[in-house]
Scaffold this motif. Sequence first.
Motif, PDB file in Angstrom:
ATOM      1  N   SER A  15       0.678  -1.406   0.426  1.00  0.00           N
ATOM      2  CA  SER A  15      -0.029   0.130   0.041  1.00  0.00           C
ATOM      3  C   SER A  15       1.190   1.230  -0.494  1.00  0.00           C
ATOM      4  CB  SER A  15      -0.940   0.079   0.580  1.00  0.00           C
ATOM      5  OG  SER A  15      -0.129  -0.055   2.826  1.00  0.00           O
ATOM      6  N   ALA A  16       1.798   1.310   0.782  1.00  0.00           N
ATOM      7  CA  ALA A  16       2.969   2.837   0.465  1.00  0.00           C
ATOM      8  C   ALA A  16       3.487   2.706  -0.765  1.00  0.00           C
ATOM      9  CB  ALA A  16       3.884   2.358   2.031  1.00  0.00           C
ATOM     10  N   LEU A  17       4.262   1.639  -1.402  1.00  0.00           N
ATOM     11  CA  LEU A  17       4.661   1.221  -2.631  1.00  0.00           C
ATOM     12  C   LEU A  17       3.125   2.330  -3.535  1.00  0.00           C
ATOM     13  CD1 LEU A  17       5.989  -1.909  -2.820  1.00  0.00           C
ATOM     14  CD2 LEU A  17       7.011   0.299  -2.671  1.00  0.00           C
ATOM     15  N   HIS A  18       1.937   2.225  -3.319  1.00  0.00           N
ATOM     16  CA  HIS A  18       1.417   2.699  -4.110  1.00  0.00           C
ATOM     17  C   HIS A  18       0.953   3.812  -4.238  1.00  0.00           C
ATOM     18  CE1 HIS A  18      -1.114  -2.030  -5.063  1.00  0.00           C
ATOM     19  NE2 HIS A  18      -0.267  -1.847  -5.624  1.00  0.00           N
ATOM     20  N   PHE A  19       0.762   4.151  -2.795  1.00  0.00           N
ATOM     21  CA  PHE A  19       0.738   5.911  -2.763  1.00  0.00           C
ATOM     22  C   PHE A  19       2.175   6.103  -3.078  1.00  0.00           C
ATOM     23  CE2 PHE A  19       2.711   8.682   0.620  1.00  0.00           C
ATOM     24  CZ  PHE A  19       0.993  10.135   0.462  1.00  0.00           C
ATOM     25  N   TYR A  20       3.379   5.974  -2.843  1.00  0.00           N
ATOM     26  CA  TYR A  20       4.491   6.047  -3.798  1.00  0.00           C
ATOM     27  C   TYR A  20       3.842   6.609  -4.436  1.00  0.00           C
ATOM     28  CZ  TYR A  20       6.621   5.590   1.022  1.00  0.00           C
ATOM     29  OH  TYR A  20       7.612   5.049   2.312  1.00  0.00           O
ATOM     30  N   GLU A  21       3.960   5.494  -5.452  1.00  0.00           N
ATOM     31  CA  GLU A  21       3.451   5.690  -6.872  1.00  0.00           C
ATOM     32  C   GLU A  21       2.830   6.634  -7.847  1.00  0.00           C
ATOM     33  OE1 GLU A  21       3.272   3.263 -11.024  1.00  0.00           O
ATOM     34  OE2 GLU A  21       3.159   2.477  -8.554  1.00  0.00           O
ATOM     35  N   ALA A  22       1.721   7.192  -6.551  1.00  0.00           N
ATOM     36  CA  ALA A  22       0.403   7.768  -6.983  1.00  0.00           C
ATOM     37  C   ALA A  22       0.852   9.347  -6.586  1.00  0.00           C
ATOM     38  CB  ALA A  22      -0.441   7.809  -5.783  1.00  0.00           C
ATOM     39  N   GLN A  23       1.913   9.667  -5.732  1.00  0.00           N
ATOM     40  CA  GLN A  23       2.035  10.768  -5.766  1.00  0.00           C
ATOM     41  C   GLN A  23       4.001  11.041  -6.372  1.00  0.00           C
ATOM     42  OE1 GLN A  23       1.421  12.519  -3.205  1.00  0.00           O
ATOM     43  NE2 GLN A  23       0.259  11.546  -2.717  1.00  0.00           N
ATOM     44  N   GLY A  24       3.917  10.180  -7.129  1.00  0.00           N
ATOM     45  CA  GLY A  24       4.777  10.464  -8.187  1.00  0.00           C
ATOM     46  C   GLY A  24       6.863  10.439  -7.680  1.00  0.00           C
ATOM     47  N   LEU A  25       6.187   9.508  -6.626  1.00  0.00           N
ATOM     48  CA  LEU A  25       7.979   9.577  -6.012  1.00  0.00           C
ATOM     49  C   LEU A  25       8.636   7.845  -7.045  1.00  0.00           C
ATOM     50  CD1 LEU A  25       7.070  10.002  -2.467  1.00  0.00           C
ATOM     51  CD2 LEU A  25       8.505  11.073  -3.711  1.00  0.00           C
ATOM     52  N   ILE A  26       8.096   6.826  -7.221  1.00  0.00           N
ATOM     53  CA  ILE A  26       8.542   6.193  -7.877  1.00  0.00           C
ATOM     54  C   ILE A  26       7.144   5.533  -9.316  1.00  0.00           C
ATOM     55  CG2 ILE A  26       9.492   5.108  -6.222  1.00  0.00           C
ATOM     56  CD1 ILE A  26       7.462   3.002  -5.868  1.00  0.00           C
ATOM     57  N   PHE A  27       8.095   5.011  -9.901  1.00  0.00           N
ATOM     58  CA  PHE A  27       7.064   4.673 -11.234  1.00  0.00           C
ATOM     59  C   PHE A  27       7.443   3.252 -11.455  1.00  0.00           C
ATOM     60  CE2 PHE A  27       9.161   9.641 -11.279  1.00  0.00           C
ATOM     61  CZ  PHE A  27       7.695   9.454 -11.091  1.00  0.00           C
ATOM     62  N   SER A  28       5.984   3.019 -12.343  1.00  0.00           N
ATOM     63  CA  SER A  28       6.407   0.916 -12.732  1.00  0.00           C
ATOM     64  C   SER A  28       5.803   1.772 -13.975  1.00  0.00           C
ATOM     65  CB  SER A  28       4.816   0.463 -12.135  1.00  0.00           C
ATOM     66  OG  SER A  28       3.243   0.606 -12.236  1.00  0.00           O
ATOM     67  N   THR A  29       5.780   0.766 -14.538  1.00  0.00           N
ATOM     68  CA  THR A  29       5.054   0.133 -16.181  1.00  0.00           C
ATOM     69  C   THR A  29       4.216  -1.432 -16.093  1.00  0.00           C
ATOM     70  OG1 THR A  29       6.821  -1.769 -16.566  1.00  0.00           O
ATOM     71  CG2 THR A  29       7.554   0.995 -17.445  1.00  0.00           C
ATOM     72  N   ARG A  30       3.207  -0.976 -17.068  1.00  0.00           N
ATOM     73  CA  ARG A  30       1.960  -1.926 -16.707  1.00  0.00           C
ATOM     74  C   ARG A  30       2.347  -3.619 -17.532  1.00  0.00           C
ATOM     75  NH1 ARG A  30      -1.894  -1.469 -13.048  1.00  0.00           N
ATOM     76  NH2 ARG A  30      -1.228   0.350 -12.310  1.00  0.00           N
ATOM     77  N   THR A  31       2.204  -4.496 -17.560  1.00  0.00           N
ATOM     78  CA  THR A  31       1.937  -6.102 -18.380  1.00  0.00           C
ATOM     79  C   THR A  31       0.675  -5.777 -19.057  1.00  0.00           C
ATOM     80  OG1 THR A  31       0.717  -7.017 -17.186  1.00  0.00           O
ATOM     81  CG2 THR A  31       3.232  -6.469 -16.673  1.00  0.00           C
ATOM     82  N   ALA A  32       0.345  -6.374 -20.189  1.00  0.00           N
ATOM     83  CA  ALA A  32      -0.405  -6.584 -20.721  1.00  0.00           C
ATOM     84  C   ALA A  32      -1.513  -7.146 -20.389  1.00  0.00           C
ATOM     85  CB  ALA A  32      -0.454  -7.250 -22.031  1.00  0.00           C
ATOM     86  N   GLY A  33      -1.700  -7.399 -19.292  1.00  0.00           N
ATOM     87  CA  GLY A  33      -2.315  -7.652 -18.109  1.00  0.00           C
ATOM     88  C   GLY A  33      -3.029  -6.917 -16.778  1.00  0.00           C
ATOM     89  N   ASN A  34      -2.221  -5.506 -17.158  1.00  0.00           N
ATOM     90  CA  ASN A  34      -2.243  -4.814 -16.465  1.00  0.00           C
ATOM     91  C   ASN A  34      -2.104  -4.791 -14.822  1.00  0.00           C
ATOM     92  OD1 ASN A  34      -2.587  -1.918 -15.988  1.00  0.00           O
ATOM     93  ND2 ASN A  34      -4.767  -2.425 -14.831  1.00  0.00           N
ATOM     94  N   GLN A  35      -0.617  -5.601 -14.579  1.00  0.00           N
ATOM     95  CA  GLN A  35       0.223  -5.733 -13.303  1.00  0.00           C
ATOM     96  C   GLN A  35       1.730  -4.675 -13.487  1.00  0.00           C
ATOM     97  OE1 GLN A  35       0.925  -9.671 -13.463  1.00  0.00           O
ATOM     98  NE2 GLN A  35      -1.250 -10.353 -12.254  1.00  0.00           N
ATOM     99  N   ARG A  36       1.994  -3.717 -12.294  1.00  0.00           N
ATOM    100  CA  ARG A  36       2.496  -3.044 -12.561  1.00  0.00           C
ATOM    101  C   ARG A  36       3.641  -3.660 -12.244  1.00  0.00           C
ATOM    102  NH1 ARG A  36      -1.322  -0.456  -8.128  1.00  0.00           N
ATOM    103  NH2 ARG A  36      -1.486   1.109  -8.456  1.00  0.00           N
ATOM    104  N   ARG A  37       4.798  -3.041 -13.065  1.00  0.00           N
ATOM    105  CA  ARG A  37       6.553  -4.046 -13.018  1.00  0.00           C
ATOM    106  C   ARG A  37       7.329  -2.723 -13.334  1.00  0.00           C
ATOM    107  NH1 ARG A  37       4.450  -8.272 -12.350  1.00  0.00           N
ATOM    108  NH2 ARG A  37       4.244  -9.558 -13.757  1.00  0.00           N
ATOM    109  N   TYR A  38       7.795  -2.513 -12.031  1.00  0.00           N
ATOM    110  CA  TYR A  38       9.075  -2.389 -11.397  1.00  0.00           C
ATOM    111  C   TYR A  38      10.631  -2.133 -11.783  1.00  0.00           C
ATOM    112  CZ  TYR A  38       5.393  -0.353  -8.647  1.00  0.00           C
ATOM    113  OH  TYR A  38       4.350  -0.079  -7.305  1.00  0.00           O
ATOM    114  N   ALA A  39      11.278  -0.991 -12.223  1.00  0.00           N
ATOM    115  CA  ALA A  39      12.663  -1.386 -12.842  1.00  0.00           C
ATOM    116  C   ALA A  39      13.627  -1.767 -11.350  1.00  0.00           C
ATOM    117  CB  ALA A  39      13.005  -0.071 -13.767  1.00  0.00           C
ATOM    118  N   ARG A  40      14.623  -2.005 -11.501  1.00  0.00           N
ATOM    119  CA  ARG A  40      15.291  -2.166 -10.295  1.00  0.00           C
ATOM    120  C   ARG A  40      16.017  -1.186  -9.302  1.00  0.00           C
ATOM    121  NH1 ARG A  40      16.522  -7.756  -9.753  1.00  0.00           N
ATOM    122  NH2 ARG A  40      17.786  -7.164  -8.354  1.00  0.00           N
TER     123      ARG A  40
END
Length: 147
Positions: A15-40
């Motif tokens: 939930s904190a990771l989702h919050f950080y992403e919503a705040q623009g602190l971290i970023f993810s890409t989405r798979t074809a199945g709409n799952q988050r993937r984070y770069a190392r």
Amino acid sequence: MTVGEVARRTGVAVSALHFYEAQGLIFSTRTAGNQRRYARHMLRRISLIQVAKRLGIPLHDVAEVFRDLPHSRRPTRREWDRIARRWSADLELRRAALERLQADLAGCIGCGCVSMSRCRLINPSDALAQDGPGARRLEPLPEPERD
């Protein structure tokens, strides 16, 4: 990395990771199945967020310095050094404020009174009450200089 892998690796709740992403602190890409993937390289950002929180640096300040970092690649050493220099002055101000607070508390505890409103040493005749409610002797933290 999946959000679960990142959570396990960093010790940060999903939930904190989702919050950080919503705040623009971290970023993810989405798979074809709409799952988050984070770069190392997001692991380092998350670690820095955790360190900043421990040091009392507000998330909006973290977001401000992260704004200049690239999203799609690992930041360079030079880019990380720029963040360190930017926070150095702010941390020094916080350190000085904590030292003043520590000295004031030691003096207050040493006098043996139970109430600041009746303290004859630091607040004779409750003179500070005329300035309003709350801790009147605590100074607000000065605003850090921004480059």
